[in-house]
Design a protein around this motif. Structure first.
Motif, PDB file in Angstrom:
ATOM      1  N   HIS A 195      48.454  18.928  36.003  1.00 48.25           N
ATOM      2  CA  HIS A 195      48.370  20.351  35.705  1.00 48.25           C
ATOM      3  C   HIS A 195      48.875  20.663  34.302  1.00 48.25           C
ATOM      4  O   HIS A 195      48.228  21.396  33.546  1.00 48.25           O
ATOM      5  N   ILE A 231      34.470  38.098  29.831  1.00 45.32           N
ATOM      6  CA  ILE A 231      34.492  36.628  29.998  1.00 45.32           C
ATOM      7  C   ILE A 231      33.279  36.019  29.284  1.00 45.32           C
ATOM      8  O   ILE A 231      33.408  35.018  28.579  1.00 45.32           O
ATOM      9  N   PHE A 278      37.037  24.757  34.680  1.00 44.42           N
ATOM     10  CA  PHE A 278      37.818  25.842  34.070  1.00 44.42           C
ATOM     11  C   PHE A 278      36.934  27.055  33.775  1.00 44.42           C
ATOM     12  O   PHE A 278      37.313  28.198  34.050  1.00 44.42           O
ATOM     13  N   ALA A 292      42.362  45.340  39.272  1.00 45.13           N
ATOM     14  CA  ALA A 292      43.614  45.897  38.739  1.00 45.13           C
ATOM     15  C   ALA A 292      43.343  47.155  37.917  1.00 45.13           C
ATOM     16  O   ALA A 292      44.106  48.134  37.989  1.00 45.13           O
ATOM     17  N   LEU A 319      45.611  41.056  43.853  1.00 46.11           N
ATOM     18  CA  LEU A 319      45.625  39.862  44.704  1.00 46.11           C
ATOM     19  C   LEU A 319      46.975  39.830  45.401  1.00 46.11           C
ATOM     20  O   LEU A 319      48.013  39.894  44.730  1.00 46.11           O
ATOM     21  N   ARG A 362      50.259  27.500  49.027  1.00 46.79           N
ATOM     22  CA  ARG A 362      50.925  26.245  48.690  1.00 46.79           C
ATOM     23  C   ARG A 362      50.963  25.353  49.924  1.00 46.79           C
ATOM     24  O   ARG A 362      50.685  25.807  51.030  1.00 46.79           O
ATOM     25  N   PHE A 393      51.666  38.380  38.862  1.00 47.30           N
ATOM     26  CA  PHE A 393      50.988  37.336  38.086  1.00 47.30           C
ATOM     27  C   PHE A 393      51.495  35.947  38.466  1.00 47.30           C
ATOM     28  O   PHE A 393      51.225  34.967  37.770  1.00 47.30           O
ATOM     29  N   GLY A 394      52.243  35.845  39.571  1.00 47.35           N
ATOM     30  CA  GLY A 394      52.800  34.563  39.980  1.00 47.35           C
ATOM     31  C   GLY A 394      54.080  34.266  39.215  1.00 47.35           C
ATOM     32  O   GLY A 394      54.656  35.130  38.548  1.00 47.35           O
ATOM     33  N   PRO A 452      55.179  27.147  37.114  1.00 47.55           N
ATOM     34  CA  PRO A 452      54.201  26.438  36.274  1.00 47.55           C
ATOM     35  C   PRO A 452      52.784  27.022  36.309  1.00 47.55           C
ATOM     36  O   PRO A 452      52.046  26.898  35.338  1.00 47.55           O
ATOM     37  N   HIS A 453      52.401  27.629  37.448  1.00 47.70           N
ATOM     38  CA  HIS A 453      51.026  28.158  37.547  1.00 47.70           C
ATOM     39  C   HIS A 453      50.942  29.639  37.186  1.00 47.70           C
ATOM     40  O   HIS A 453      49.894  30.258  37.403  1.00 47.70           O
ATOM     41  N   CYS A 496      50.126  33.088  35.773  1.00 44.57           N
ATOM     42  CA  CYS A 496      48.807  33.446  35.241  1.00 44.57           C
ATOM     43  C   CYS A 496      48.646  33.127  33.751  1.00 44.57           C
ATOM     44  O   CYS A 496      49.419  33.592  32.913  1.00 44.57           O
ATOM     45  N   LEU A 508      45.705  38.655  28.314  1.00 48.38           N
ATOM     46  CA  LEU A 508      44.342  39.177  28.267  1.00 48.38           C
ATOM     47  C   LEU A 508      44.169  40.309  29.290  1.00 48.38           C
ATOM     48  O   LEU A 508      43.583  41.360  28.982  1.00 48.38           O
ATOM     49  N   GLU A 513      43.146  44.069  28.341  1.00 47.86           N
ATOM     50  CA  GLU A 513      41.923  44.719  28.862  1.00 47.86           C
ATOM     51  C   GLU A 513      42.265  46.038  29.535  1.00 47.86           C
ATOM     52  O   GLU A 513      41.571  47.043  29.351  1.00 47.86           O
TER      53      GLU A 513
HETATM   54  C1  HEM Z   1      45.663  41.791  36.679  1.00 49.09           C
HETATM   55  C2  HEM Z   1      44.960  40.699  36.556  1.00 49.09           C
HETATM   56  C3  HEM Z   1      45.415  39.337  37.053  1.00 49.09           C
HETATM   57  C4  HEM Z   1      46.267  39.009  38.077  1.00 49.09           C
HETATM   58  C5  HEM Z   1      47.013  39.938  39.033  1.00 49.09           C
HETATM   59  C6  HEM Z   1      46.342  37.560  38.107  1.00 49.09           C
HETATM   60  C7  HEM Z   1      47.124  36.841  39.017  1.00 49.09           C
HETATM   61  C8  HEM Z   1      47.291  35.466  38.972  1.00 49.09           C
HETATM   62  C9  HEM Z   1      48.186  34.727  39.828  1.00 49.09           C
HETATM   63  C10 HEM Z   1      49.044  35.316  40.958  1.00 49.09           C
HETATM   64  C11 HEM Z   1      48.108  33.408  39.474  1.00 49.09           C
HETATM   65  C12 HEM Z   1      48.913  32.251  40.068  1.00 49.09           C
HETATM   66  C13 HEM Z   1      48.151  31.491  41.132  1.00 49.09           C
HETATM   67  C14 HEM Z   1      49.022  30.437  41.787  1.00 49.09           C
HETATM   68  O1  HEM Z   1      50.216  30.349  41.509  1.00 49.09           O
HETATM   69  O2  HEM Z   1      48.484  29.692  42.632  1.00 49.09           O
HETATM   70  C15 HEM Z   1      47.145  33.322  38.383  1.00 49.09           C
HETATM   71  C16 HEM Z   1      46.771  32.156  37.770  1.00 49.09           C
HETATM   72  C17 HEM Z   1      45.772  32.080  36.820  1.00 49.09           C
HETATM   73  N1  HEM Z   1      45.127  33.140  36.212  1.00 49.09           N
HETATM   74 FE1  HEM Z   1      45.429  35.096  36.570  1.00 49.09          FE
HETATM   75  N2  HEM Z   1      45.543  37.061  37.113  1.00 49.09           N
HETATM   76  C18 HEM Z   1      44.965  38.104  36.437  1.00 49.09           C
HETATM   77  C19 HEM Z   1      44.109  38.036  35.357  1.00 49.09           C
HETATM   78  C20 HEM Z   1      43.677  36.861  34.766  1.00 49.09           C
HETATM   79  C21 HEM Z   1      42.799  36.765  33.630  1.00 49.09           C
HETATM   80  C22 HEM Z   1      42.229  37.947  32.836  1.00 49.09           C
HETATM   81  C23 HEM Z   1      42.578  35.431  33.398  1.00 49.09           C
HETATM   82  C24 HEM Z   1      41.748  34.736  32.360  1.00 49.09           C
HETATM   83  C25 HEM Z   1      40.698  35.154  31.787  1.00 49.09           C
HETATM   84  C26 HEM Z   1      43.337  34.690  34.397  1.00 49.09           C
HETATM   85  C27 HEM Z   1      43.369  33.330  34.487  1.00 49.09           C
HETATM   86  C28 HEM Z   1      44.218  32.622  35.306  1.00 49.09           C
HETATM   87  C29 HEM Z   1      44.272  31.165  35.334  1.00 49.09           C
HETATM   88  C30 HEM Z   1      43.419  30.209  34.515  1.00 49.09           C
HETATM   89  C31 HEM Z   1      45.255  30.829  36.272  1.00 49.09           C
HETATM   90  C32 HEM Z   1      45.710  29.426  36.678  1.00 49.09           C
HETATM   91  C33 HEM Z   1      46.963  29.068  35.900  1.00 49.09           C
HETATM   92  C34 HEM Z   1      47.521  27.709  36.277  1.00 49.09           C
HETATM   93  O3  HEM Z   1      47.150  27.155  37.315  1.00 49.09           O
HETATM   94  O4  HEM Z   1      48.342  27.200  35.508  1.00 49.09           O
HETATM   95  N3  HEM Z   1      43.988  35.588  35.195  1.00 49.09           N
HETATM   96  N4  HEM Z   1      46.681  34.592  38.086  1.00 49.09           N
END
Ligand code: HEM
Length: 422
Positions: A113, A171, A250, A265, A304, A309, A361-362, A365-366, A368, A373, A377
């Motif tokens: 990861h 996107i 990805f 959101a 969300l 896990r 947003f979590g 390590p994972h 968001c 971005l 937005e």
């Molecule tokens: C309000 C909007 C958003 C919320 C609430 C949100 C929420 C989250 C959460 C809770 C995770 C963690 C998932 C986990 O731990 O299993 C996550 C991961 C992620 N999000 Fe967001 N997200 C948002 C917008 C975005 C946007 C705009 C993008 C990209 C264009 C994005 C890309 C990602 C990616 C790639 C991950 C994986 C990160 C990793 O595994 O290291 N998200 N998001």
């Protein structure tokens, strides 16, 4: 309108926000929060059976269910998400791998990861974000508002006319897709985002997107541009690079992760403001409140509500032993309403609340990757809407449609029927 624009318009005009929740894991639930508050009080860590798809077995006779330990309090959710040695993302990989491929970043564990994240993070650097704001997000928002204003009616349905459309276009823009490809990209993107409602169509769209992105990667390898796919095919950290399947996973992950979350959101933010005209007026009078208002809306109604896990060892949490191999569902939605952190007004939308980091947003390590971005937005689009649609308010004549925020896993408004001074 060009033929491409007409094709996109037709796709969106057929969109029915209410139908997003029927029979899908989004969940046909209006207000899950009283029950989540009860769980935080009475059974903060609890073994439960969750229905993933009602009647979803191959012959339709049985529900597809999942046994898991649910975690409801802020501190416990945070502990699970930060401890990626005791809690692996294998369950996410299994769930999303079918649609996104086996290398989907959100489902990877260490060390894979970290390597993957370091490489893709290059494409999401601050410099790119600033450019996307003025060159991409604001013009797309203005185009959508131009269409609404051109009707001259002083009314709109902001989910169908605006929030549902914008993030997919963003996107497509950051990936650098040619505008001529937008209609087919949009069609596949919508089917992929709706995969829980129609798995067959979603999986077929994912395969089409995989082939499509493979061709774009090939072009960008030979002829790099200033876009995310060019960054991904050329990214290198300590001699490491992303392989083709990792890039294709990805790119597809960006649709559910980046488009679905942000459209929901933004709708929730607008719903909070429209339902609280005093707070909307305060925000318009003092744009300095915008950062706090965005965070409060994401805390109050996260798009969300859960992540997933799997325990790698026996773990004691909240007085309960979670056995090795058990699935765990940290309820980030419940954690965002934890009264030990936000007091007895935790269920209310209040943009003047004392700021306090939330966990929508979590964490760990994972956390968001798209956090900046998403915030950008939401800021840009709500700012453009409030500026260009004066005296914005819910349409009282359409109150019969009962617009409200809905869903159990994903949440967003069933509709945003509004009036403004044309
Ligand atoms: C309000 C909007 C958003 C919320 C609430 C949100 C929420 C989250 C959460 C809770 C995770 C963690 C998932 C986990 O731990 O299993 C996550 C991961 C992620 N999000 Fe967001 N997200 C948002 C917008 C975005 C946007 C705009 C993008 C990209 C264009 C994005 C890309 C990602 C990616 C790639 C991950 C994986 C990160 C990793 O595994 O290291 N998200 N998001």
């Amino acid at each position: 309108m060009t033929a491409d624009e007409a094709a996109i318009a037709e796709l969106y005009d057929n969109f029915d926000a209410g139908a997003q929740f029927e029979g899908s894991v989004a969940g046909n639930v209006r207000d899950p929060y009283p029950e989540l508050a009860r769980k935080r009080r009475e059974s903060p860590v609890e073994g439960r059976t969750m229905t993933l798809f009602a009647g979803g077995a191959a012959d339709g006779s049985e529900d597809v269910t999942q046994d898991a330990f649910w975690v409801y309090r802020y501190d416990d959710v945070s502990a699970v998400l930060r401890d990626n040695e005791s809690f692996s993302s294998e369950s996410v990989r299994e769930m999303m791998g079918l649609v996104m491929g086996p290398y989907v970043m959100v489902g990877l564990d260490e060390p894979d990861h970290k390597r993957h994240r370091n490489l893709v993070a290059q494409a999401f650097r601050q410099r790119a974000l600033q450019r996307w704001d003025g060159d991409l997000v604001v013009p797309i928002a203005d185009q959508l508002l131009d269409r609404i204003l051109a009707r001259g009616t002083g009314e709109a349905e902001l989910v169908r006319d605006f929030t549902y459309r914008l993030p997919v276009q963003v996107i497509a823009g950051i990936l650098g897709l040619p505008p001529g490809d937008y209609p087919k990209f949009h069609k596949w993107a919508l089917a992929l985002i709706n995969v829980t409602a129609d798995p067959e169509e979603g999986i077929a769209a994912s395969e089409s997107l995989r082939e499509y992105f493979a061709d774009v990667c090939e072009l960008r390898r030979k002829d790099p541009r200033d876009d995310v796919i060019s960054d991904l095919v050329h990214a290198e950290v300590d001699g490491e690079r992303l392989d083709e399947e990792e890039i294709l996973s990805f790119c597809r992950l960006l649709l559910p992760a980046g488009a679905e979350t942000t459209y929901r959101a933004t709708g929730n933010f607008l719903f909070g403001l429209l339902s609280n005209p005093d707070q909307m007026a305060a925000l318009m009078a003092d744009p300095g409140l915008m950062t706090a208002a965005i965070e409060e809306s994401i805390r109050w109604e996260p798009p969300l509500l859960i992540v997933s896990r799997r325990a790698t060892r026996d773990v004691e949490l909240g007085g309960v032993t979670i056995p090795a191999g058990a699935d765990v569902v940290p309820s980030t939605g419940s954690a965002c309403h934890d009264e030990t952190r936000w007091g007895d007004t935790s269920e209310q939308f209040d943009i003047r609340r004392e700021p306090q980091p939330h966990i929508a947003f979590g964490a760990g390590p994972h956390m968001c990757l798209g956090i900046h971005l998403a915030r950008m937005e939401m800021r840009a689009t709500v700012d453009r809407i409030l500026t260009r649609l004066p005296n914005l308010r819910f349409d009282p004549d359409r109150a019969g449609t009962d617009p409200h925020i809905h869903g159990e896993t994903f949440r967003s408004p069933t509709g945003l029927p509004v009036l403004f001074d044309a």
